[in-house]
Write a protein that holds these residues in place. Structure first.
Motif, PDB file in Angstrom:
ATOM      1  N   SER A   1       0.829  -1.196   0.000  1.00  0.00           N
ATOM      2  CA  SER A   1       0.000   0.000   0.000  1.00  0.00           C
ATOM      3  C   SER A   1       0.871   1.256   0.000  1.00  0.00           C
ATOM      4  N   GLY A   2       0.584   2.158  -0.929  1.00  0.00           N
ATOM      5  CA  GLY A   2       1.342   3.404  -1.029  1.00  0.00           C
ATOM      6  C   GLY A   2       2.513   3.342  -1.971  1.00  0.00           C
ATOM      7  N   ASP A   3       2.929   2.126  -2.382  1.00  0.00           N
ATOM      8  CA  ASP A   3       4.051   2.004  -3.313  1.00  0.00           C
ATOM      9  C   ASP A   3       3.695   2.606  -4.666  1.00  0.00           C
ATOM     10  N   ARG A   4       4.674   3.238  -5.259  1.00  0.00           N
ATOM     11  CA  ARG A   4       4.485   3.787  -6.604  1.00  0.00           C
ATOM     12  C   ARG A   4       4.917   2.746  -7.631  1.00  0.00           C
ATOM     13  N   LEU A   5       4.065   2.527  -8.620  1.00  0.00           N
ATOM     14  CA  LEU A   5       4.403   1.591  -9.690  1.00  0.00           C
ATOM     15  C   LEU A   5       5.428   2.235 -10.623  1.00  0.00           C
ATOM     16  N   PRO A   6       6.219   1.420 -11.311  1.00  0.00           N
ATOM     17  CA  PRO A   6       7.113   1.979 -12.326  1.00  0.00           C
ATOM     18  C   PRO A   6       6.308   2.790 -13.347  1.00  0.00           C
ATOM     19  N   SER A   7       6.964   3.710 -14.012  1.00  0.00           N
ATOM     20  CA  SER A   7       6.284   4.536 -15.007  1.00  0.00           C
ATOM     21  C   SER A   7       5.748   3.669 -16.141  1.00  0.00           C
ATOM     22  N   GLU A   8       4.800   4.189 -16.870  1.00  0.00           N
ATOM     23  CA  GLU A   8       4.211   3.430 -17.977  1.00  0.00           C
ATOM     24  C   GLU A   8       5.254   3.026 -19.021  1.00  0.00           C
ATOM     25  N   PRO A   9       6.182   3.932 -19.414  1.00  0.00           N
ATOM     26  CA  PRO A   9       7.225   3.505 -20.362  1.00  0.00           C
ATOM     27  C   PRO A   9       8.103   2.379 -19.812  1.00  0.00           C
ATOM     28  N   LYS A  10       8.414   2.438 -18.505  1.00  0.00           N
ATOM     29  CA  LYS A  10       9.240   1.374 -17.917  1.00  0.00           C
ATOM     30  C   LYS A  10       8.484   0.052 -17.886  1.00  0.00           C
ATOM     31  N   LEU A  11       7.196   0.108 -17.570  1.00  0.00           N
ATOM     32  CA  LEU A  11       6.398  -1.118 -17.586  1.00  0.00           C
ATOM     33  C   LEU A  11       6.294  -1.671 -19.002  1.00  0.00           C
ATOM     34  N   ALA A  12       6.157  -0.798 -19.971  1.00  0.00           N
ATOM     35  CA  ALA A  12       6.071  -1.239 -21.367  1.00  0.00           C
ATOM     36  C   ALA A  12       7.357  -1.948 -21.776  1.00  0.00           C
ATOM     37  N   THR A  13       8.491  -1.407 -21.348  1.00  0.00           N
ATOM     38  CA  THR A  13       9.779  -2.039 -21.663  1.00  0.00           C
ATOM     39  C   THR A  13       9.898  -3.381 -20.953  1.00  0.00           C
ATOM     40  N   HIS A  14       9.498  -3.416 -19.687  1.00  0.00           N
ATOM     41  CA  HIS A  14       9.602  -4.647 -18.897  1.00  0.00           C
ATOM     42  C   HIS A  14       8.769  -5.772 -19.504  1.00  0.00           C
ATOM     43  N   TYR A  15       7.538  -5.438 -19.913  1.00  0.00           N
ATOM     44  CA  TYR A  15       6.635  -6.466 -20.445  1.00  0.00           C
ATOM     45  C   TYR A  15       6.729  -6.630 -21.964  1.00  0.00           C
ATOM     46  N   LYS A  16       7.571  -5.806 -22.575  1.00  0.00           N
ATOM     47  CA  LYS A  16       7.798  -5.877 -24.028  1.00  0.00           C
ATOM     48  C   LYS A  16       6.486  -5.677 -24.802  1.00  0.00           C
ATOM     49  N   VAL A  17       5.765  -4.628 -24.402  1.00  0.00           N
ATOM     50  CA  VAL A  17       4.510  -4.283 -25.070  1.00  0.00           C
ATOM     51  C   VAL A  17       4.497  -2.777 -25.310  1.00  0.00           C
ATOM     52  N   SER A  18       3.446  -2.308 -25.981  1.00  0.00           N
ATOM     53  CA  SER A  18       3.304  -0.874 -26.221  1.00  0.00           C
ATOM     54  C   SER A  18       2.763  -0.176 -24.969  1.00  0.00           C
ATOM     55  N   THR A  19       2.989   1.133 -24.898  1.00  0.00           N
ATOM     56  CA  THR A  19       2.479   1.911 -23.773  1.00  0.00           C
ATOM     57  C   THR A  19       0.947   1.871 -23.689  1.00  0.00           C
ATOM     58  N   PRO A  20       0.220   1.972 -24.811  1.00  0.00           N
ATOM     59  CA  PRO A  20      -1.244   1.863 -24.718  1.00  0.00           C
ATOM     60  C   PRO A  20      -1.714   0.554 -24.089  1.00  0.00           C
ATOM     61  N   THR A  21      -1.004  -0.554 -24.347  1.00  0.00           N
ATOM     62  CA  THR A  21      -1.378  -1.834 -23.739  1.00  0.00           C
ATOM     63  C   THR A  21      -1.191  -1.781 -22.222  1.00  0.00           C
ATOM     64  N   VAL A  22      -0.094  -1.165 -21.780  1.00  0.00           N
ATOM     65  CA  VAL A  22       0.139  -0.996 -20.349  1.00  0.00           C
ATOM     66  C   VAL A  22      -0.979  -0.161 -19.726  1.00  0.00           C
ATOM     67  N   ARG A  23      -1.363   0.903 -20.415  1.00  0.00           N
ATOM     68  CA  ARG A  23      -2.425   1.772 -19.888  1.00  0.00           C
ATOM     69  C   ARG A  23      -3.738   1.009 -19.755  1.00  0.00           C
ATOM     70  N   GLN A  24      -4.022   0.123 -20.686  1.00  0.00           N
ATOM     71  CA  GLN A  24      -5.244  -0.689 -20.608  1.00  0.00           C
ATOM     72  C   GLN A  24      -5.190  -1.609 -19.388  1.00  0.00           C
ATOM     73  N   ALA A  25      -4.019  -2.195 -19.136  1.00  0.00           N
ATOM     74  CA  ALA A  25      -3.868  -3.077 -17.973  1.00  0.00           C
ATOM     75  C   ALA A  25      -4.037  -2.291 -16.678  1.00  0.00           C
ATOM     76  N   LEU A  26      -3.440  -1.097 -16.627  1.00  0.00           N
ATOM     77  CA  LEU A  26      -3.562  -0.266 -15.431  1.00  0.00           C
ATOM     78  C   LEU A  26      -5.002   0.192 -15.213  1.00  0.00           C
ATOM     79  N   ALA A  27      -5.714   0.432 -16.306  1.00  0.00           N
ATOM     80  CA  ALA A  27      -7.120   0.833 -16.194  1.00  0.00           C
ATOM     81  C   ALA A  27      -7.948  -0.268 -15.538  1.00  0.00           C
ATOM     82  N   LEU A  28      -7.616  -1.533 -15.848  1.00  0.00           N
ATOM     83  CA  LEU A  28      -8.319  -2.644 -15.205  1.00  0.00           C
ATOM     84  C   LEU A  28      -8.095  -2.626 -13.696  1.00  0.00           C
ATOM     85  N   LEU A  29      -6.854  -2.412 -13.287  1.00  0.00           N
ATOM     86  CA  LEU A  29      -6.528  -2.394 -11.861  1.00  0.00           C
ATOM     87  C   LEU A  29      -7.148  -1.189 -11.164  1.00  0.00           C
TER      88      LEU A  29
END
Length: 233
Positions: free
Chosen positions: A23-51
């Motif tokens: 609780s309170g932890d900051r997630l990595p930035s969207e570009p960093k998550l996109a690099t980590h998961y090897k996907v586009s930034t819009p895909t990361v944003r869709q995943a974050l929207a679900l959460l």
């Protein structure tokens, strides 16, 4: 087959529920998550929207996405309203309005019929937990209740029947502001209509609660069996 969006959301969800992300932890930035998961930034944003819709994370403008502090769940009990814990407070404001549009249809009254509107907000500390607008034909509201702005009950007489509709949907702009939630976070929307034995609508209540921190419980009671004369010994 799970999509990339679902796979990313599930991985982050697991990290949150297992305590790897606290609780309170900051997630990595969207570009960093996109690099980590090897996907586009819009895909990361869709995943974050679900959460965000599940209430697991919240987005702070200009700062990023953070793991939310879990809220205690509150319960709506069909026909009885919210089950209030001792540390939940409710503010109630009343005003006089005229029956128009959707509200007039719910109450089945002529246009411009005087109504009393009760605007109720429930808080846990400083956090809004539910909002409700309750409409009662003005002639059904006792004068003492208008003066005190107490919780509206209309005329709860024998024979009252309640019809309730429950829907999961995105909040209106007004609900999102009142509840201080993201417009992408779903709410449990409950429309409750109370009738008297003659079929007249006594009140219409429109309630919204963040769906990730609320339950709706309905209990069915079998009709009482009246003993007929020929049943008697």
């Amino acid at each position: 087959m799970p999509t990339l969006r679902d796979t990313i959301a599930e991985d982050l969800r697991t990290q949150i529920t297992t305590g790897h992300l606290k609780s309170g932890d900051r997630l990595p930035s969207e570009p960093k998550l996109a690099t980590h998961y090897k996907v586009s930034t819009p895909t990361v944003r869709q995943a974050l929207a679900l959460l965000q819709a599940e209430g697991l994370i919240e987005k702070t403008h200009g700062k990023g996405n953070f793991v939310r502090t879990p809220l205690r769940r509150i319960t709506y009990r069909g026909g009885a309203g919210i089950s209030f814990a001792p540390d939940l407070q409710t503010t109630i404001r009343t005003t006089t309005v005229r029956a128009r549009g959707h509200i007039r249809t719910l109450l089945k009254v002529p246009p411009n019929t005087p109504l009393t509107e009760f605007h109720c907000t429930t808080y846990e500390g400083e956090t809004p937990r539910s909002v409700a607008r309750i409409y009662v034909p003005r002639d059904l509201v006792p004068a003492a209740q208008l003066a005190s702005s107490s919780w509206p009950g209309g005329r709860d007489e024998d024979g009252t029947e309640t019809q309730e509709t429950v829907t999961a949907r995105l909040p209106t702009a007004e609900e999102a502001t009142a509840l201080r939630i993201s417009p992408t976070r779903t709410v449990l929307a409950i429309t409750s209509i109370a009738f008297d034995s003659a079929g007249r609508v006594l009140k219409a209540a429109l309630l919204a609660l963040p769906s990730d921190a609320a339950d709706a419980v309905f209990t069915t009671h079998p009709p009482s069996r009246r003993r007929r004369t020929d049943d008697l010994p």
